[in-house]
Design an enzyme around this catalytic site. Structure first.
Site, PDB file in Angstrom:
ATOM      1  CG  ASP A 165      -1.925  -1.078   1.307  1.00 49.37           C
ATOM      2  OD1 ASP A 165      -1.698  -2.130   0.675  1.00 49.37           O
ATOM      3  OD2 ASP A 165      -2.941  -0.912   1.996  1.00 49.37           O
ATOM      4  CE  LYS A 184      -6.852  -1.340   3.169  1.00 48.47           C
ATOM      5  NZ  LYS A 184      -5.437  -1.717   3.424  1.00 48.47           N
ATOM      6  CE  LYS A 186      -5.217   1.942   3.011  1.00 47.03           C
ATOM      7  NZ  LYS A 186      -4.039   1.243   3.565  1.00 47.03           N
TER       8      LYS A 186
END
Length: 315
Positions: free
Chosen positions: A160, A260, A224
């Site tokens: 990430d 996400k 995300k």
């Protein structure tokens, strides 16, 4: 840079302005409508929450959501011992709750990738690391690349990273895209990369849509919402815009990108709201624990309590 304006003088004595999309990034963005209003987004989200959320407030949905959790510990006080204990809870979960899905991922800092990957015994749980100078993303690209490569070497199966928000807000979309591309190259094809947009800092729906599209074109496997470290974290409105971008990108390219939400998902009802937005905007194809994830540490026990019908503190 946003646009190149060329000033041309011709014999008529007037100055003519020719605006042309100058880069690959701009050509990509020009295929989409990024001129969206925050009011329209808010109205669409309100409608979904009012009309569609109640039907998804079920035990089955909560079980699914539990299986989409990225169980996250990103504390200054994390240590090898605490991360080891954290991972052991995931290992034990299966024997205590054999009828429930396990969490999707354990998410930690890169220095703990090795501890998690060597301790984790459960098939199908990914090892995710936040990388690239999380949460600010304020580091030289060489440092971001090195940190990402080390996390992968130590067993991270997902990475990430955080979009370079400062560069994005300055209009330097080229560099933003180049960095994402370089970090995806570092991850390789086998390690999925999520790009955190830090939507609270992007502020407008238009910015969130542009950042989503740039990230996907540059190589993100997921987008995300947030790091959870800024004042404003995930919001249903940001999620809606990101899901719209994922859908339009999929329609344009045929490439499926995961979603996400993370940061500020504090209650099971928050989770049901995000589930509903994904279902309404993206449809069933995204409702698997591969394509839909939620980053949270708090939510696991709360969802478990609702599923079990009594207060449960397992994690």
């Amino acid at each position: 840079m946003a646009e190149k304006h060329e000033h041309e003088h011709c014999g008529c004595g007037h100055e003519h302005h020719h605006t042309t999309p100058t880069s690959k990034v701009e050509q990509a963005l020009s295929k989409y409508n990024c001129n969206i209003s925050d009011e329209e987004v808010a109205a669409a989200v309100k409608k979904i929450i009012t009309e569609k959320v109640p039907e998804n407030d079920t035990l089955d949905v909560k079980k699914f959501l539990f299986g989409s959790i990225e169980l996250t510990t990103l504390k200054t006080t994390d240590s090898d011992e605490s991360v080891l204990a954290f991972t052991e809870r995931v290992n034990q979960f299966e024997s205590v709750y054999p009828d429930l899905p396990h969490v999707a991922t354990i998410c930690v800092y890169p220095c703990f990738a090795k501890v998690v990957s060597e301790t984790l015994e459960i098939e199908g749980v990914e090892v995710a690391c936040v990388s690239g100078s999380f949460p600010s993303s304020q580091a030289l690209i060489e440092v971001k690349v090195a940190e990402t490569a080390l996390a992968v070497k130590d067993g991270a199966t997902e990475i990430d990273i955080v979009l370079s928000v400062g560069k994005f807000l300055s209009g330097d979309y080229e560099t933003v895209a180049d960095e994402i591309g370089e970090l995806k190259q570092t991850c390789g094809n086998d390690v999925a990369m999520k790009v955190i947009l830090e939507t609270g800092d992007l502020v407008t729906a238009s910015n969130i849509k542009k950042a989503s599209l740039i990230s996907m074109y540059a190589g993100a496997d997921y987008i995300k919402t947030s790091t959870g470290k800024e004042k404003v974290a995930a919001t249903p409105e940001a999620a809606y815009v990101m899901c719209q971008a994922i859908k339009e990108y999929y329609d344009e390219t045929g490439i499926q990108i995961g979603f996400k939400p993370a940061g500020g998902i504090n209650t099971p009802m928050d989770a049901v709201v995000y589930y509903t937005i994904v279902k309404e905007v993206l449809g069933e194809k995204w409702l698997t624990n591969k394509w839909f994830r939620m980053g949270t540490s708090r939510l696991a026990n709360l969802l478990l309590s609702e599923i079990e019908g009594k207060e449960t503190k397992f994690f």
